[in-house]
Write a protein that holds these residues in place. Structure first.
Motif, PDB file in Angstrom:
ATOM      1  N   ALA A   1      10.930 -70.454  57.623  1.00  0.00           N
ATOM      2  CA  ALA A   1      10.505 -71.793  57.197  1.00  0.00           C
ATOM      3  C   ALA A   1       9.714 -72.468  58.306  1.00  0.00           C
ATOM      4  CB  ALA A   1      11.725 -72.629  56.827  1.00  0.00           C
ATOM      5  N   LEU A   2      10.167 -72.263  59.555  1.00  0.00           N
ATOM      6  CA  LEU A   2       9.476 -72.864  60.695  1.00  0.00           C
ATOM      7  C   LEU A   2       8.096 -72.224  60.866  1.00  0.00           C
ATOM      8  CD1 LEU A   2       9.651 -74.840  63.076  1.00  0.00           C
ATOM      9  CD2 LEU A   2      10.638 -73.006  64.436  1.00  0.00           C
TER      10      LEU A   2
ATOM     11  N   ILE B   1       0.268 -76.987  60.159  1.00  0.00           N
ATOM     12  CA  ILE B   1      -0.218 -77.885  61.201  1.00  0.00           C
ATOM     13  C   ILE B   1      -0.809 -77.041  62.308  1.00  0.00           C
ATOM     14  CG2 ILE B   1       2.193 -78.134  61.993  1.00  0.00           C
ATOM     15  CD1 ILE B   1       1.276 -80.915  63.113  1.00  0.00           C
ATOM     16  N   GLN B   2      -2.119 -77.086  62.419  1.00  0.00           N
ATOM     17  CA  GLN B   2      -2.820 -76.217  63.358  1.00  0.00           C
ATOM     18  C   GLN B   2      -3.371 -77.005  64.538  1.00  0.00           C
ATOM     19  OE1 GLN B   2      -3.667 -72.628  63.272  1.00  0.00           O
ATOM     20  NE2 GLN B   2      -1.774 -72.760  62.093  1.00  0.00           N
ATOM     21  N   LEU B   3      -3.596 -76.279  65.624  1.00  0.00           N
ATOM     22  CA  LEU B   3      -3.944 -76.936  66.877  1.00  0.00           C
ATOM     23  C   LEU B   3      -5.303 -76.443  67.385  1.00  0.00           C
ATOM     24  CD1 LEU B   3      -2.970 -78.626  69.355  1.00  0.00           C
ATOM     25  CD2 LEU B   3      -1.844 -76.561  70.165  1.00  0.00           C
ATOM     26  N   VAL B   4      -6.124 -77.374  67.835  1.00  0.00           N
ATOM     27  CA  VAL B   4      -7.367 -77.021  68.524  1.00  0.00           C
ATOM     28  C   VAL B   4      -7.262 -77.599  69.931  1.00  0.00           C
ATOM     29  CG1 VAL B   4      -9.875 -77.239  68.583  1.00  0.00           C
ATOM     30  CG2 VAL B   4      -8.690 -77.066  66.394  1.00  0.00           C
ATOM     31  N   TYR B   5      -7.351 -76.703  70.900  1.00  0.00           N
ATOM     32  CA  TYR B   5      -7.135 -77.110  72.286  1.00  0.00           C
ATOM     33  C   TYR B   5      -8.370 -77.681  72.932  1.00  0.00           C
ATOM     34  CZ  TYR B   5      -2.531 -75.089  73.066  1.00  0.00           C
ATOM     35  OH  TYR B   5      -1.209 -74.827  73.057  1.00  0.00           O
ATOM     36  N   GLN B   6      -8.130 -78.249  74.108  1.00  0.00           N
ATOM     37  CA  GLN B   6      -9.203 -78.840  74.886  1.00  0.00           C
ATOM     38  C   GLN B   6     -10.187 -77.794  75.393  1.00  0.00           C
ATOM     39  OE1 GLN B   6      -7.849 -80.974  78.333  1.00  0.00           O
ATOM     40  NE2 GLN B   6      -9.910 -81.562  78.825  1.00  0.00           N
TER      41      GLN B   6
ATOM     42  N   ASP C   1      10.674 -81.791  58.590  1.00  0.00           N
ATOM     43  CA  ASP C   1      11.004 -82.085  59.974  1.00  0.00           C
ATOM     44  C   ASP C   1      11.181 -80.759  60.716  1.00  0.00           C
ATOM     45  OD1 ASP C   1      12.051 -82.713  62.386  1.00  0.00           O
ATOM     46  OD2 ASP C   1      13.553 -84.119  61.623  1.00  0.00           O
ATOM     47  N   PRO C   2      10.289 -80.463  61.674  1.00  0.00           N
ATOM     48  CA  PRO C   2      10.375 -79.163  62.350  1.00  0.00           C
ATOM     49  C   PRO C   2      11.731 -78.926  63.015  1.00  0.00           C
ATOM     50  CG  PRO C   2       8.855 -80.640  63.507  1.00  0.00           C
ATOM     51  CD  PRO C   2       9.169 -81.271  62.185  1.00  0.00           C
ATOM     52  N   GLN C   3      12.443 -80.013  63.358  1.00  0.00           N
ATOM     53  CA  GLN C   3      13.747 -79.841  64.014  1.00  0.00           C
ATOM     54  C   GLN C   3      14.764 -79.152  63.118  1.00  0.00           C
ATOM     55  OE1 GLN C   3      15.516 -82.991  66.673  1.00  0.00           O
ATOM     56  NE2 GLN C   3      13.995 -84.177  65.557  1.00  0.00           N
ATOM     57  N   THR C   4      14.605 -79.365  61.795  1.00  0.00           N
ATOM     58  CA  THR C   4      15.604 -78.834  60.872  1.00  0.00           C
ATOM     59  C   THR C   4      15.235 -77.431  60.393  1.00  0.00           C
ATOM     60  OG1 THR C   4      14.447 -79.721  58.962  1.00  0.00           O
ATOM     61  CG2 THR C   4      16.040 -81.171  60.018  1.00  0.00           C
ATOM     62  N   LEU C   5      14.037 -76.966  60.780  1.00  0.00           N
ATOM     63  CA  LEU C   5      13.578 -75.678  60.256  1.00  0.00           C
ATOM     64  C   LEU C   5      13.905 -74.551  61.221  1.00  0.00           C
ATOM     65  CD1 LEU C   5      10.064 -76.821  59.022  1.00  0.00           C
ATOM     66  CD2 LEU C   5      12.130 -76.546  57.654  1.00  0.00           C
TER      67      LEU C   5
ATOM     68  N   ARG D   1       3.244 -82.311  71.202  1.00  0.00           N
ATOM     69  CA  ARG D   1       4.030 -81.079  71.156  1.00  0.00           C
ATOM     70  C   ARG D   1       5.292 -81.251  70.328  1.00  0.00           C
ATOM     71  NH1 ARG D   1       2.424 -77.049  74.410  1.00  0.00           N
ATOM     72  NH2 ARG D   1       4.503 -76.184  74.671  1.00  0.00           N
ATOM     73  N   MET D   2       5.841 -82.454  70.321  1.00  0.00           N
ATOM     74  CA  MET D   2       6.993 -82.712  69.452  1.00  0.00           C
ATOM     75  C   MET D   2       6.573 -82.700  67.985  1.00  0.00           C
ATOM     76  SD  MET D   2       9.483 -85.387  71.411  1.00  0.00           S
ATOM     77  CE  MET D   2       8.314 -86.541  72.055  1.00  0.00           C
ATOM     78  N   THR D   3       5.379 -83.252  67.729  1.00  0.00           N
ATOM     79  CA  THR D   3       4.878 -83.261  66.361  1.00  0.00           C
ATOM     80  C   THR D   3       4.667 -81.835  65.848  1.00  0.00           C
ATOM     81  OG1 THR D   3       3.681 -85.232  67.018  1.00  0.00           O
ATOM     82  CG2 THR D   3       3.133 -84.308  64.874  1.00  0.00           C
ATOM     83  N   LEU D   4       4.216 -80.985  66.737  1.00  0.00           N
ATOM     84  CA  LEU D   4       3.966 -79.597  66.364  1.00  0.00           C
ATOM     85  C   LEU D   4       5.250 -78.784  66.277  1.00  0.00           C
ATOM     86  CD1 LEU D   4       0.932 -79.006  68.702  1.00  0.00           C
ATOM     87  CD2 LEU D   4       0.880 -78.534  66.276  1.00  0.00           C
ATOM     88  N   GLY D   5       6.366 -79.364  66.730  1.00  0.00           N
ATOM     89  CA  GLY D   5       7.617 -78.618  66.742  1.00  0.00           C
ATOM     90  C   GLY D   5       7.711 -77.643  67.889  1.00  0.00           C
ATOM     91  N   LEU D   6       6.903 -77.849  68.920  1.00  0.00           N
ATOM     92  CA  LEU D   6       6.953 -76.958  70.080  1.00  0.00           C
ATOM     93  C   LEU D   6       7.932 -77.469  71.115  1.00  0.00           C
ATOM     94  CD1 LEU D   6       3.129 -76.252  70.499  1.00  0.00           C
ATOM     95  CD2 LEU D   6       4.853 -74.753  69.511  1.00  0.00           C
ATOM     96  N   VAL D   7       8.201 -78.774  71.082  1.00  0.00           N
ATOM     97  CA  VAL D   7       9.171 -79.374  71.995  1.00  0.00           C
ATOM     98  C   VAL D   7      10.175 -80.128  71.138  1.00  0.00           C
ATOM     99  CG1 VAL D   7       9.463 -81.205  73.722  1.00  0.00           C
ATOM    100  CG2 VAL D   7       7.584 -79.588  73.941  1.00  0.00           C
TER     101      VAL D   7
END
Lengths: 565, 314
Positions: free
Chosen positions: A386-387, A394-399, A378-382, A359-365
């Motif tokens: 831009a974010l 970066i896309q997510l496929v859930y369980q 770096d998602p933290q700076t966006l 979740r940190m990699t995705l910029g969600l946390v």
């Protein structure tokens, strides 16, 4: 603890089948003959189990394996009279110690359930009543069968509950018995459910996917416990599982089911060595734990590939304790890099911090400290637009392919949504693009007009992948993306992912608890435990010479067929 | 837990204050004026000067903001002012009506609970599909019956035609029967609906199968496993029906001619007796907030998962 008789004298336990000098052909504890089960929807009966037969001898472990929809759980539930209200036995017999129980009334069955047959259910998190204490739920079995057993006094039941908790390996039984289910871990809850099942020492335990919801190391301990209890009390086990690895490792005989029929039956070792049916052969080939899968071809070392994902010293803390005075480190100093076009797997059990890391990699946390860069950003700076554009890349496929698709949308709308949100193609070209994506994940064009509930699990996961691809991303985060799927479907999805990566040059961050799957798909691995990366490196090195003790424990816990290898 | 309690009570006080302020503003914004209605009547023959004097006496000439604070301070110290209509203290008028309404509301609520529980449990326990279908249709029917119509119908049938229950001159208990039914029926509907649905939902949970696998009978499963789990969502709805109970009592008391808070509300609205209305609004809000606060505090006792929700959230 000595194996003294748990049940006071006077309790009818049926025939004493486990006696050492039993006749050469013992009376089976459970024998199913030509069993058919139908479900009624509206006024139409649909037969889902078509005349299956199987037997379980005293003290034996028989595994019923099959994929979802094979009828294995229905069969197991029929054996204990637990079919849902719209299901009924439409033919055949269920013999318990030679007596046919298929026509029995609820009253008659109540005397057998818990006493002669115990059930260990699938999902420990929802199989205990959330508003009753552990102790009360174990003691309940004795309470229910108190009639005719004067000796089941309050004090006796209490002592028994503590004995049982100790027997299934729960520390501090006194304290635990007064606790509620939510205060116990998944593994402990499954132990409690096992304690419930063995409380009256039944001759047969029906274990319905007892460890599917557990981490591998916990799974191993729970399976070991079941083995011990079988050895101690001579209990027979009917083991229902989709996991061939578990079945191969733990059972003496195996029944392979498919579409409500028995596909193959025999000694486990025989079936593994020389499967007779094509279906069994395919299952065995697809089971990642059983076949010796090739490691992924190593990336060409001469090629200079830039890193797509760089995580540096990621830390995430959460307030914990009373009033949030102390902090809990969910992720503690995690670093890893993923070269473009490769797959990095993060392996760990529940609570290891792998999801928080992702979740940190995705910029969600937001990380408490440390940084992460995806494609140089770096998602933290966006912020703002831009974010949003970062999220496209970066896309997510859930369980869970059942929960991650909006049930009210058609497949076409689901796949078009990213196209619309990011204005990637002309509105007029959206339909064409969606059709192209659906074709890309090897689904027929006819699914476009359907809704998620009309699709199978594997098809839904393909739709989820198509939706992720619609945004034209560079990185796919696959969070346990194949964990909920049957092995055959799992193998197909893994094949698809591999193909897509080679063609589109995608970078994968693959989160999984399943080492066999990780071995098949990833180039590099980080093993996480308690928020830290305990070991990382190329997949082959890590699997062949694990350095850290935890990695070795994880690898050892993967069920595999020692007998068939 | 204490912090939680303090927080919840703080919220309740805030709601009461908001209810007071909002009702004050709304009542002041109403066209017309109780003093005008009462004293401008030509039969009284009061001169405009005398009316102005009366306005001064009631404090109606002061700026609104001042009136607001005066009323607020008065309410806080338990002084609800004087009824414009009768000239008696508001508190006396409320005290007159309160016992009758409390009786009616309590009895109606209990009856509603009994009705809802019966409908839900019988429909869930029965083996007859037709009975279940019939029972599940009952709440929808109940919720669509207008209170005033039901009241009139009950009087017509049971008092006038069958002569079973007196509407005038019976004992207190006799006089309570029809109003209680009238008020209970529409309130039982949402309770029954939610309870039916949660019973069905709880029955599908795996722990019910585990209980059956222990050898538990149908009654055992229903009472010891399903009931308590199904109660939780119903309790929330029960707290919310207090509002309907108060609103329903206005109509019921008017239809049956009972002297309670509902009747008082009706009279005060007609006479635009603002001090009385203001006090009734606050009373209703107070009851509503208190009951729902109690419901909230009951939850952790019924569901251990809500106890001490502090810990790691990762």
């Amino acid at each position: 603890m000595p194996a003294e008789p748990i049940v006071p004298s006077g309790v009818a336990l049926g025939t004493d089948a486990a006696a050492p000098d039993a006749p050469a052909v013992p009376v089976p504890v459970l024998e199913i003959r030509d069993l058919s089960v139908s479900y009624r929807t509206g006024h139409v009966d649909t037969e889902v189990v078509h005349g299956i037969s199987l037997r379980v001898d005293p003290g034996e472990v028989v595994a019923v394996v099959g994929e979802s929809g094979s009828g294995k759980t229905t069969t197991a539930h029929a054996a204990i009279g637990l079919l849902p209200s719209n299901g009924h036995v439409s033919g055949g017999q269920i013999l318990l110690n030679g007596a046919d129980i298929s026509g029995w009334s609820d009253k008659q069955l109540e005397a057998v359930r818990g006493v002669r047959i115990g059930l260990v259910p699938q999902d420990p998190s929802s199989s205990l009543n959330p508003v009753k204490t552990i102790g009360a739920q174990i003691g309940e079995v004795l309470q229910i069968h108190r009639r005719g057993n004067r000796s089941y006094t309050r004090a006796f039941i209490r002592t028994r509950v503590l004995e049982l908790l100790a027997r299934v390996g729960i520390p501090e039984p006194e304290r635990r018995s007064a606790q509620y289910p939510h205060q116990l871990s998944g593994g402990m809850r499954q132990r409690v459910l096992i304690a419930i099942a063995i409380a009256l020492e039944p001759q047969l335990i029906i274990a319905d996917e007892p460890t599917s919801a557990l981490d591998v190391t916990v799974q191993k301990r729970v399976l070991d416990l079941l083995d011990d209890l079988r050895a101690e009390f001579g209990t027979a086990i009917l083991f229902v599982t989709h996991d061939l690895g578990v079945a191969a490792e733990r059972s003496s005989r195996m029944v392979v089911m498919r579409s409500g029929r028995v596909e193959e039956e025999g000694g486990t070792a025989d079936i593994l060595a020389t499967p007779r049916s094509d279906y069994t052969r395919r299952l065995l080939a697809d089971a990642p734990g059983l076949t010796v899968t090739e490691f992924r071809r190593p990336a060409d070392p001469s090629a200079v590939v830039p890193d797509e994902i760089v995580a540096r010293n990621l830390v995430r803390e959460y307030p914990a304790g009373k009033g949030g005075k102390t902090v809990f480190r969910a992720v503690d100093d995690v670093s890893f890099t993923v070269p473009r076009g490769t797959t990095h797997a993060i392996v760990g059990e529940s609570g290891s911090g792998k999801t928080t890391t992702v979740r940190m990699t995705l910029g969600l946390v937001q990380p408490s400290s440390g940084s992460v860069e995806v494609a140089g950003l770096d998602p933290q700076t966006l912020r703002g637009e831009a974010l949003r554009q970062f999220r496209r890349r970066i896309q997510l496929v859930y369980q869970n392919p059942f929960g991650s698709l909006d049930p009210r949308q058609t497949v076409e709308a689901i796949v078009q949504e990213p196209l619309r949100n990011f204005r990637l193609v002309d509105p007029s070209a959206r339909a064409t693009r969606a059709a192209g994506l659906i074709d890309r994940v090897a689904l027929p064009a006819s699914v476009l007009s359907r809704r998620p509930r009309e699709l199978s699990g594997g098809q839904r996961q393909r739709v989820a992948i198509a939706r992720a691809l619609a945004a034209d991303p560079e990185v796919l985060v696959l969070d346990e993306a194949v964990s909920a799927l049957d092995v055959t479907v799992q193998a197909q999805i893994l094949g698809l992912l591999d193909e897509l990566q080679r063609e589109l040059g995608l970078t994968y961050l693959f989160v999984s608890h399943d080492l066999a799957v990780v071995r098949a798909i990833s180039d590099t691995v980080s093993v996480m435990s308690l928020g830290r990366v305990v070991e990382s490196g190329p997949t082959r090195t890590l699997f062949q010479s694990p350095q850290h003790e935890y990695t070795r424990e994880l690898l050892a816990a993967v069920p595999s067929a020692h007998a068939g290898a | 837990m204490n912090r939680y309690l303090a927080g919840r009570i703080g919220q309740a006080v805030l709601v009461l204050w908001a209810a007071f302020t909002l009702s004050f503003v709304l009542l002041q914004a109403l066209p017309g004026d109780a003093i005008m209605i009462k004293f401008e009547n030509p039969e009284l023959g009061l001169s405009p000067d005398q009316i102005a004097e009366l306005r001064l006496y009631y404090g109606a000439d002061q700026p609104l903001i001042l009136q607001y604070f005066q009323t607020l301070v008065g309410f806080l110290s338990g002084d609800f002012g004087y009824s414009v209509e009768t000239g008696t203290p508001v508190i006396e008028r409320i005290a007159e009506g309160l016992p009758a309404t409390a009786q009616l509301a309590t009895a109606a609520f209990l009856l509603a609970v009994v009705l809802a529980v019966t409908i839900a449990f019988v429909s869930s326990y029965t083996r007859f599909a037709w009975l279940r279908t019939v029972l599940l249709g009952v709440p929808s029917l109940f919720v669509s019956i207008p209170t005033f119509w039901l009241g009139i119908l009950l009087i017509q049938v049971f008092s006038f035609q069958l002569g079973l229950v007196p509407t005038i001159g019976g004992t207190d208990a006799q006089l309570l029967i029809l109003p209680v039914i009238t008020l209970a029926v529409p309130i039982s509907a949402p309770l029954a609906q939610v309870l039916c649905r949660s019973l069905d939902e709880v029955y599908t949970r795996p722990f019910v199968s585990v209980a059956v696998a222990k050898g538990a009978s149908r009654q055992w499963v229903l009472w010891r496993h399903v009931a308590r789990n199904a109660l939780l969502p119903t309790l929330t709805i029960a707290g919310l029906t207090i509002g309907e109970l108060i609103a329903g009592s206005v109509i019921t008391e008017t239809v049956f001619g009972r002297n309670g808070i509902g009747r008082l509300t009706e009279q005060a609205v007609t006479a635009q007796d603002i001090p009385v209305l203001q006090a009734i609004v606050i009373l209703a809000a107070f009851v509503f907030v208190t009951v729902n606060l109690l419901v909230d505090l009951l939850f952790p006792i019924l569901d251990p998962r809500l106890k001490g929700r502090v810990g790691v959230s990762a």
